[in-house]
Design an enzyme around this catalytic site. Structure first.
Site, mmCIF file in Angstrom:
data_model
loop_
_atom_site.group_PDB
_atom_site.id
_atom_site.type_symbol
_atom_site.label_atom_id
_atom_site.label_comp_id
_atom_site.label_asym_id
_atom_site.label_seq_id
_atom_site.Cartn_x
_atom_site.Cartn_y
_atom_site.Cartn_z
ATOM 1 N N TYR A 148 84.146 77.290 34.994
ATOM 2 C CA TYR A 148 84.210 75.967 35.616
ATOM 3 C C TYR A 148 84.954 76.001 36.946
ATOM 4 O O TYR A 148 84.778 75.110 37.774
ATOM 5 C CB TYR A 148 84.910 74.959 34.700
ATOM 6 C CG TYR A 148 84.264 74.727 33.355
ATOM 7 C CD1 TYR A 148 83.021 75.274 33.033
ATOM 8 C CD2 TYR A 148 84.914 73.961 32.398
ATOM 9 C CE1 TYR A 148 82.459 75.059 31.788
ATOM 10 C CE2 TYR A 148 84.346 73.747 31.150
ATOM 11 C CZ TYR A 148 83.123 74.300 30.852
ATOM 12 O OH TYR A 148 82.576 74.083 29.607
ATOM 13 N N HIS A 203 82.628 82.675 25.921
ATOM 14 C CA HIS A 203 81.797 81.543 26.353
ATOM 15 C C HIS A 203 80.341 81.686 25.903
ATOM 16 O O HIS A 203 79.707 80.711 25.501
ATOM 17 C CB HIS A 203 81.868 81.419 27.878
ATOM 18 C CG HIS A 203 81.567 80.062 28.387
ATOM 19 N ND1 HIS A 203 82.060 79.575 29.578
ATOM 20 C CD2 HIS A 203 80.813 79.044 27.882
ATOM 21 C CE1 HIS A 203 81.620 78.344 29.776
ATOM 22 N NE2 HIS A 203 80.862 78.005 28.772
ATOM 23 N N ILE A 245 83.557 67.181 22.569
ATOM 24 C CA ILE A 245 84.284 67.184 23.838
ATOM 25 C C ILE A 245 83.432 66.529 24.927
ATOM 26 O O ILE A 245 82.927 67.196 25.831
ATOM 27 C CB ILE A 245 84.721 68.607 24.244
ATOM 28 C CG1 ILE A 245 83.561 69.611 24.093
ATOM 29 C CG2 ILE A 245 85.917 69.054 23.420
ATOM 30 C CD1 ILE A 245 83.856 70.972 24.706
ATOM 31 N N ARG A 303 84.576 54.931 31.214
ATOM 32 C CA ARG A 303 83.879 55.629 30.125
ATOM 33 C C ARG A 303 84.840 56.493 29.320
ATOM 34 O O ARG A 303 84.663 56.706 28.128
ATOM 35 C CB ARG A 303 82.782 56.521 30.706
ATOM 36 C CG ARG A 303 81.625 55.784 31.271
ATOM 37 C CD ARG A 303 80.421 55.758 30.335
ATOM 38 N NE ARG A 303 79.538 54.643 30.625
ATOM 39 C CZ ARG A 303 78.981 54.423 31.808
ATOM 40 N NH1 ARG A 303 79.234 55.208 32.809
ATOM 41 N NH2 ARG A 303 78.176 53.399 31.979
ATOM 42 N N ASN A 320 84.833 56.267 25.410
ATOM 43 C CA ASN A 320 84.514 57.396 24.540
ATOM 44 C C ASN A 320 85.616 57.654 23.513
ATOM 45 O O ASN A 320 85.349 58.169 22.427
ATOM 46 C CB ASN A 320 84.284 58.666 25.363
ATOM 47 C CG ASN A 320 82.995 58.648 26.147
ATOM 48 O OD1 ASN A 320 82.106 57.833 25.882
ATOM 49 N ND2 ASN A 320 82.864 59.531 27.118
#
Length: 276
Positions: free
Chosen positions: A47, A105, A226, A234, A238
């Protein structure tokens, strides 16, 4: 907050995903997520935002012991000569101490699984992480990895939502005392949030489609989620999924949708997926 207990780990079931969040926005959203009540923060080497995620955690003022931090080592770096070093670089970038959960990952068919799992254990032995696990592993590979790991693997992070059954993964999690952590848990928006089954339940309960889907996931044993958002409103929405309940009929209707098996994340290097 629901906690998932798996092989000695206690994982907050509802976490905040940070994929595609960068720069000041990432820092702010992590801060806001913690302010909203999230205690599980998920990032990854790929990321490119671990420094910002760590900054957001530090800025929040939350005691480190109260945060559950996950990061992941990219599939090109899971060999015996790279994984522990990549994990060390992740811990340095986050700058919040050892992570709580370190994941492979993606599996890599070009690297022997024994090497990857051995190196994952090495990272744990070096004190870089409290717990270890995998992501995007099909069920048979999960079984193989769990059998060869010295330390328990505590989770498999996979795509999961009402358009994609993960029965085989759920059974493997039960066999191996692992959690299933769902990424893209609301299907990246679009079709899933507009599905008449989902909107019908949401309208009847006075909730959003995303809240209905997240509640469906969190009602399942061993399942966490997640969701990611760059919208502060939001973010709170959530998180507000524990103040209502789905009926058995609601859950059955959502379960039936999973047989459509619409996978959203399927890169060229993906493994051979389970069929159920």
């Amino acid at each position: 907050m629901k906690m998932i207990e798996a092989s000695g780990a206690r994982i907050p079931a509802l976490g905040f995903g940070t994929y595609k969040l960068t720069g000041d926005l990432c820092v702010r959203m992590v801060e806001k997520a913690i302010e909203a009540g999230y205690r599980h923060i998920d990032t990854a080497r790929m990321y490119g935002n671990e420094r910002e995620v760590g900054q957001g955690i530090r800025n929040s003022g939350l005691a480190r012991s109260e945060a559950f931090v996950t990061t992941k080592v990219w599939f090109e770096d899971i060999g015996a000569d790279r994984l522990a070093q990549s994990a060390a670089e992740a811990v340095e970038a986050l700058d919040v101490g050892p992570v709580d959960l370190l994941l492979i990952h993606w599996p890599n068919a070009a690297i022997p699984l024994e090497d990857s799992i051995g190196a994952l254990n090495e990272a744990k032995e070096k004190g870089l992480t409290r717990h270890i696990g995998v992501a995007n592993f099909p069920s048979t590979l999960m079984d193989d990895a769990a059998a060869m790991s010295s330390a328990p693997l505590v989770c498999n992070q996979v795509e999961y939502h009402p358009l994609l059954s993960q029965e085989a993964i759920l059974h493997a999690c039960e066999r191996n005392d692992m959690a299933l952590i769902a990424y893209s848990p609301i299907g990246q928006g679009g079709e899933l949030l507009q599905h008449p089954t989902v909107t019908g339940i949401a309208n009847r309960l006075g909730r959003t489609p995303a809240q209905v889907i997240l509640r469906w996931e969190l009602d399942q044993p061993r399942v966490g989620a997640i969701p990611r958002t760059s919208n502060e409103e939001r973010l709170q929405e959530n998180f507000d999924v524990f103040s209502f309940e789905l009926s058995d009929t609601d859950r059955q209707s959502l379960n039936a949708m999973t047989q459509q098996r619409k996978r959203l994340v399927n890169p060229s290097f993906a493994p051979a997926w389970d069929r159920i």
